[in-house]
Design a protein around this motif. Structure first.
Motif, PDB file in Angstrom:
ATOM      1  N   THR A 108       3.335   4.066  -5.673  1.00 27.49           N
ATOM      2  CA  THR A 108       3.754   2.665  -6.273  1.00 27.49           C
ATOM      3  C   THR A 108       4.895   3.016  -7.191  1.00 27.49           C
ATOM      4  O   THR A 108       5.299   3.988  -7.648  1.00 27.49           O
ATOM      5  CB  THR A 108       2.505   2.285  -7.064  1.00 27.49           C
ATOM      6  OG1 THR A 108       2.746   1.159  -7.937  1.00 27.49           O
ATOM      7  CG2 THR A 108       2.178   3.326  -8.264  1.00 27.49           C
TER       8      THR A 108
ATOM      9  N   LEU B 179       0.769  -0.609  -4.155  1.00 26.96           N
ATOM     10  CA  LEU B 179      -0.157  -1.224  -5.259  1.00 26.96           C
ATOM     11  C   LEU B 179       0.071  -2.760  -5.558  1.00 26.96           C
ATOM     12  O   LEU B 179      -0.645  -3.651  -5.000  1.00 26.96           O
ATOM     13  CB  LEU B 179      -0.014  -0.549  -6.709  1.00 26.96           C
ATOM     14  CG  LEU B 179      -1.119  -0.959  -7.766  1.00 26.96           C
ATOM     15  CD1 LEU B 179      -2.629  -0.813  -7.228  1.00 26.96           C
ATOM     16  CD2 LEU B 179      -0.626  -0.089  -9.002  1.00 26.96           C
TER      17      LEU B 179
ATOM     18  N   THR C  83       3.244   7.927  -8.612  1.00 26.85           N
ATOM     19  CA  THR C  83       3.761   6.829  -9.482  1.00 26.85           C
ATOM     20  C   THR C  83       5.068   6.746  -9.356  1.00 26.85           C
ATOM     21  O   THR C  83       5.814   7.784  -9.342  1.00 26.85           O
ATOM     22  CB  THR C  83       2.821   6.697 -10.717  1.00 26.85           C
ATOM     23  OG1 THR C  83       3.420   7.763 -11.438  1.00 26.85           O
ATOM     24  CG2 THR C  83       1.526   6.789 -10.668  1.00 26.85           C
TER      25      THR C  83
ATOM     26  N   ALA D 285      -1.134   1.621 -12.923  1.00 25.94           N
ATOM     27  CA  ALA D 285      -1.694   2.084 -11.823  1.00 25.94           C
ATOM     28  C   ALA D 285      -3.192   2.407 -12.026  1.00 25.94           C
ATOM     29  O   ALA D 285      -4.073   1.969 -11.265  1.00 25.94           O
ATOM     30  CB  ALA D 285      -1.094   3.353 -11.194  1.00 25.94           C
TER      31      ALA D 285
END
Length: 224
Positions: A117, A21, A142, A124
């Motif tokens: 990410t 990301l 995440t 996010a």
């Protein structure tokens, strides 16, 4: 793939795109760097670009827990929460060139995208609104989904399992050495570095097959 693979050789066989990301899809590094600058200033701790670079692409609490610094002896998670509290409201991220169109065209072509990410889910989801929303991603991984952050391959392995695509048919795009190492260790067939945060040589040394300045070069297979 050979010692010097071409971009087309890497992208043409990609059955899935696994994308970082911050710094890869959105140019948010100025936001995060400013958060750390304000945090270190508030603590009265010396900091420079070399120190701040250690946090790029990694979970901040992992760095606090494993890297020597003035924070030794303090709770890494509490320190991370402090950094988040210094997030500037006057600096906004923007998509990296080609990012939004890449996600759109890949999806239209039946090539699923996964987000992997080191950021938390709230950030996010906010950042992905710049790219048309999280629904454009088949999988979102995440920091909260893994026990170990990058350069551990755990996040990428989780995304690959969820997609159900062979690892060697996946293309990873990453802007940091930690992310490149994570994608490589997960067995991705291609790892493309994006030089928004680190120079080309650093990403190649970390294991990237090749390096591009942004995501526009990855659009070609979907625009034919």
């Amino acid at each position: 793939m050979g010692a010097e693979p071409t971009l087309s050789a890497l992208t043409d066989r990609a059955a899935a795109l696994l994308l970082d990301l911050d710094g890869t899809l959105v140019d948010s590094e100025p936001v995060h760097r400013e958060s750390f600058r304000r945090f270190f200033a508030a603590r009265g701790w010396h900091h420079d670009d070399e120190l701040l670079a250690q946090f790029t692409g990694r979970r901040a609490d992992d760095v606090f827990a494993t890297t020597p610094g003035p924070w030794e002896g303090e709770d890494p998670v509490a320190l991370f929460d402090e950094v988040v509290g210094h997030m500037p409201q006057d600096v906004s991220p923007v998509p990296v060139a080609g990012a939004r169109l890449l996600v759109e065209l890949a999806g239209d072509a039946g090539v699923p995208c996964a987000l992997v990410t080191s950021a938390g889910p709230r950030w996010a989801l906010t950042a992905l609104e710049l790219l048309g929303g999280s629904e454009r991603f088949a999988v979102v991984v995440t920091r909260d989904d893994v026990a170990e952050g990058k350069p551990s391959p755990e996040g990428y392995r989780l995304a690959i399992r969820a997609l159900g695509v062979p690892a060697d048919h996946c293309l990873v795009a990453e802007d940091t050495p930690a992310g490149v190492r994570a994608g490589r260790a997960a067995g991705a067939g291609a790892v493309v570095g994006v030089s928004t945060s680190f120079p080309e040589g650093v990403l190649i040394e970390a294991g990237a097959d090749l390096v591009v300045p942004d995501l526009q070069p990855l659009l070609a297979p979907y625009q034919a």
